[in-house]
Scaffold this active site. Sequence first.
Site, short mmCIF file in Angstrom:
data_model
loop_
_atom_site.label_atom_id
_atom_site.label_comp_id
_atom_site.label_asym_id
_atom_site.label_seq_id
_atom_site.Cartn_x
_atom_site.Cartn_y
_atom_site.Cartn_z
N THR A 41 0.85 -1.19 0.00
CA THR A 41 0.00 0.00 0.00
C THR A 41 0.88 1.24 0.00
O THR A 41 1.95 1.26 0.61
CB THR A 41 -0.91 0.00 1.24
OG1 THR A 41 -1.81 -1.11 1.14
CG2 THR A 41 -1.71 1.28 1.36
N GLY A 42 0.41 2.29 -0.67
CA GLY A 42 1.15 3.55 -0.72
C GLY A 42 1.52 3.91 -2.14
O GLY A 42 1.29 3.15 -3.08
N GLY A 97 6.15 -0.56 0.12
CA GLY A 97 6.95 0.62 0.41
C GLY A 97 7.24 0.73 1.89
O GLY A 97 6.92 -0.16 2.69
N ASP A 99 7.77 4.06 5.04
CA ASP A 99 7.85 5.48 5.36
C ASP A 99 9.28 5.87 5.74
O ASP A 99 9.72 6.99 5.48
CB ASP A 99 6.88 5.82 6.49
CG ASP A 99 5.45 5.56 6.08
OD1 ASP A 99 5.01 6.12 5.06
OD2 ASP A 99 4.78 4.76 6.76
N LYS A 109 6.40 1.78 9.03
CA LYS A 109 5.33 1.71 8.04
C LYS A 109 4.01 2.10 8.71
O LYS A 109 3.91 2.13 9.92
CB LYS A 109 5.22 0.30 7.45
CG LYS A 109 6.42 -0.06 6.56
CD LYS A 109 6.37 -1.49 6.05
CE LYS A 109 5.07 -1.85 5.36
NZ LYS A 109 4.76 -0.92 4.24
N GLY A 110 3.03 2.41 7.89
CA GLY A 110 1.71 2.74 8.42
C GLY A 110 1.25 4.13 8.09
O GLY A 110 0.17 4.55 8.50
N GLY A 111 2.07 4.88 7.33
CA GLY A 111 1.64 6.21 6.94
C GLY A 111 0.35 6.21 6.14
O GLY A 111 -0.43 7.15 6.19
N GLU A 118 -0.60 -5.01 6.34
CA GLU A 118 0.75 -5.13 5.81
C GLU A 118 1.57 -6.11 6.64
O GLU A 118 2.25 -6.99 6.09
CB GLU A 118 1.42 -3.75 5.78
CG GLU A 118 0.87 -2.84 4.70
CD GLU A 118 1.38 -1.41 4.80
OE1 GLU A 118 1.35 -0.72 3.78
OE2 GLU A 118 1.82 -1.00 5.89
#
Length: 254
Positions: A41-42, A97, A99, A109-111, A118
């Site tokens: 994701t992203g 991806g 962060d 991660k988790g933005g 994920e």
Amino acid sequence: MNPTAAANSPAGALTLAQEKQVAAAAALRWVRDGMLLGLGTGSTSAQFIIQLGAAVQNGLKVQGTATSLASEALARQLGIPLVAPRRGLRFDLAVDGADELDGQLRLIKGGGGALLREKLLETASNYLLVVADSSKLVPVLGRFPLPLEVVPFALPWVLDAVEALGGAPVVRMIKDDPAAYYYSDQKNLILDCHFGQIADAERLATQLKTIPGIVEHGLFLGLAKAAVIVKDGAALVLRPGEAARPAAEFAELP
């Protein structure tokens, strides 16, 4: 690539958007017929999904499971066959991806708010490949706020506990409606925690795991096997404890 964006960058340099495309193209070299893929994701993951979709339309045979509803919708739109979660399901390769990432491939991660899905998919993957533009590589994690996915009922106590750890937590709000909470695909809240430099990510991860109500934290430790990151216009492969090597040297999973 966007010609307007390219025109606004220094001569010979790539914009971050262009770097994402280059990283995604390098990651696609590691995909083989018959693979079961975890789809991240992203913005950089979206570039990978777009390029994967083009390859599927040209005859590549793969299946995937997405880490978010947005990535799932994009994959469906592009004709990538999707597989629902089931017992025993493991992925040959997950591409996602980050962060932030450091030289040991510890990640924040988790933005995008998908950290729970994920981490589920990437823990169930034989190989996690991170794709990132040059802005994501840092000497020490923590410049980017650390996301936590939190059960809504537990919010007051989680805020107290994280603040006691020095995290300066902020509840994430909807970008276009700052009076409304942002909810993850699993209907949980997201806290963005400002710890500053995280000198001991493993210790912090253990501390966060002991707080009731935190469904998952955004420290991804020991999961990434390699990262494709773009520097000076070229895609490089990073692996923990090794010098960066040109991505062109890798035709498949290293």
